[in-house]
Design a protein around this motif. Sequence first.
Motif, PDB file in Angstrom:
ATOM      1  N   PHE A  98      24.524 -69.487 -49.220  1.00  0.00           N
ATOM      2  CA  PHE A  98      24.436 -68.214 -48.341  1.00  0.00           C
ATOM      3  C   PHE A  98      25.840 -67.900 -47.895  1.00  0.00           C
ATOM      4  O   PHE A  98      26.539 -68.734 -47.687  1.00  0.00           O
ATOM      5  N   LYS A  99      26.093 -66.441 -48.054  1.00  0.00           N
ATOM      6  CA  LYS A  99      27.166 -66.077 -48.157  1.00  0.00           C
ATOM      7  C   LYS A  99      27.058 -64.901 -46.906  1.00  0.00           C
ATOM      8  O   LYS A  99      26.196 -64.170 -46.974  1.00  0.00           O
TER       9      LYS A  99
ATOM     10  N   LYS B 282      35.391 -57.263 -41.810  1.00  0.00           N
ATOM     11  CA  LYS B 282      35.528 -56.017 -42.493  1.00  0.00           C
ATOM     12  C   LYS B 282      34.908 -55.810 -43.704  1.00  0.00           C
ATOM     13  O   LYS B 282      35.282 -55.351 -44.770  1.00  0.00           O
ATOM     14  N   ASP B 283      33.786 -56.635 -43.885  1.00  0.00           N
ATOM     15  CA  ASP B 283      33.190 -56.614 -45.271  1.00  0.00           C
ATOM     16  C   ASP B 283      33.772 -57.055 -46.418  1.00  0.00           C
ATOM     17  O   ASP B 283      33.438 -56.687 -47.425  1.00  0.00           O
ATOM     18  N   GLN B 284      34.944 -57.756 -46.266  1.00  0.00           N
ATOM     19  CA  GLN B 284      35.654 -58.270 -47.222  1.00  0.00           C
ATOM     20  C   GLN B 284      35.984 -59.921 -47.339  1.00  0.00           C
ATOM     21  O   GLN B 284      35.945 -60.397 -48.207  1.00  0.00           O
ATOM     22  N   PHE B 285      36.118 -60.288 -45.717  1.00  0.00           N
ATOM     23  CA  PHE B 285      36.532 -61.827 -45.897  1.00  0.00           C
ATOM     24  C   PHE B 285      35.083 -62.536 -45.498  1.00  0.00           C
ATOM     25  O   PHE B 285      34.152 -61.868 -44.617  1.00  0.00           O
ATOM     26  N   TYR B 286      34.869 -63.638 -45.885  1.00  0.00           N
ATOM     27  CA  TYR B 286      33.373 -64.113 -45.920  1.00  0.00           C
ATOM     28  C   TYR B 286      33.518 -65.573 -45.925  1.00  0.00           C
ATOM     29  O   TYR B 286      34.546 -66.243 -46.009  1.00  0.00           O
ATOM     30  N   VAL B 287      32.447 -66.306 -45.419  1.00  0.00           N
ATOM     31  CA  VAL B 287      32.309 -67.839 -45.290  1.00  0.00           C
ATOM     32  C   VAL B 287      30.969 -67.901 -46.350  1.00  0.00           C
ATOM     33  O   VAL B 287      30.103 -67.075 -46.362  1.00  0.00           O
ATOM     34  N   LEU B 288      30.922 -69.027 -46.840  1.00  0.00           N
ATOM     35  CA  LEU B 288      29.975 -69.299 -47.838  1.00  0.00           C
ATOM     36  C   LEU B 288      29.608 -70.755 -47.648  1.00  0.00           C
ATOM     37  O   LEU B 288      30.472 -71.756 -47.679  1.00  0.00           O
TER      38      LEU B 288
ATOM     39  N   LYS C  99      24.998 -90.183 -64.172  1.00  0.00           N
ATOM     40  CA  LYS C  99      24.689 -90.082 -62.917  1.00  0.00           C
ATOM     41  C   LYS C  99      24.505 -88.425 -62.487  1.00  0.00           C
ATOM     42  O   LYS C  99      25.098 -87.732 -63.178  1.00  0.00           O
ATOM     43  N   THR C 100      23.630 -88.148 -61.424  1.00  0.00           N
ATOM     44  CA  THR C 100      23.413 -86.909 -60.731  1.00  0.00           C
ATOM     45  C   THR C 100      23.675 -87.055 -59.390  1.00  0.00           C
ATOM     46  O   THR C 100      23.491 -88.133 -58.873  1.00  0.00           O
ATOM     47  N   THR C 101      24.605 -86.148 -58.919  1.00  0.00           N
ATOM     48  CA  THR C 101      25.064 -86.380 -57.553  1.00  0.00           C
ATOM     49  C   THR C 101      24.540 -85.292 -56.672  1.00  0.00           C
ATOM     50  O   THR C 101      24.354 -84.163 -57.310  1.00  0.00           O
ATOM     51  N   PHE C 102      24.389 -85.507 -55.577  1.00  0.00           N
ATOM     52  CA  PHE C 102      24.103 -84.262 -54.465  1.00  0.00           C
ATOM     53  C   PHE C 102      25.518 -83.813 -53.973  1.00  0.00           C
ATOM     54  O   PHE C 102      26.682 -84.694 -53.956  1.00  0.00           O
ATOM     55  N   LEU C 103      25.585 -82.462 -54.071  1.00  0.00           N
ATOM     56  CA  LEU C 103      27.091 -82.083 -53.760  1.00  0.00           C
ATOM     57  C   LEU C 103      26.813 -80.760 -52.647  1.00  0.00           C
ATOM     58  O   LEU C 103      25.881 -80.131 -52.680  1.00  0.00           O
ATOM     59  N   TRP C 104      27.601 -80.516 -51.924  1.00  0.00           N
ATOM     60  CA  TRP C 104      27.899 -79.514 -50.740  1.00  0.00           C
ATOM     61  C   TRP C 104      29.328 -78.998 -50.664  1.00  0.00           C
ATOM     62  O   TRP C 104      30.265 -79.645 -51.262  1.00  0.00           O
ATOM     63  N   ALA C 105      29.182 -77.693 -50.569  1.00  0.00           N
ATOM     64  CA  ALA C 105      30.438 -77.014 -50.634  1.00  0.00           C
ATOM     65  C   ALA C 105      30.739 -75.792 -49.711  1.00  0.00           C
ATOM     66  O   ALA C 105      30.045 -74.672 -49.949  1.00  0.00           O
TER      67      ALA C 105
END
Length: 172
Positions: free
Chosen positions: A102-103, A108-114, A129-135
């Motif tokens: 989710f972004k 100013k419609d240019q800087f965001y958090v994701l 392996k398969t890992t859970f990831l979060w970013a």
Amino acid sequence: MKKLQMLCLAAFTFLFANTTFAQDSEVENYDQGFRLGVGLNGGLPTDNDYDWSLGGDVRLQYDLSKKTSLTLTTGFTNLFMGKDELGNNIKDLGFIPAKAGFKAFVLKDQFYVLGELGAGFAVTNGYDKTTFLWAPGIGYANKYIDLSVRYEDYHDFRTNQVALRVAYGFKL
């Protein structure tokens, strides 16, 4: 006390009604749609297991409004050789991330958090392996360029990194 309650209720009603009308007009005037971004990533692990990382990705973005979007990201990331606690070399680890996110544009419609959640599927050097990831991340985007910095945690790979993403995006 009764006057204070009435004042709070009136202020809340005014703010709620004002927000509702603003959202309705924004939805009517904003052309929702898809964007595609192709990016190059470079990062530095925050522990000593790997020395650095390099990767590429493709991000599909669906704009819910002018300020919010849903994202799907995949690509390839390679964590380059490092050393374990005993000083032995660790083989490179290449994996395919698959993330949903989710972004939200906050300035100013240019800087965001994701924020993104997903899985990383190891595909090189015998890793299975398969890992859970979060970013979580922050960034700047205009009509074509997207620059961001994010922290990524790879739980079952026992490492994480801070990465820079430089991407070119366009409307589909």
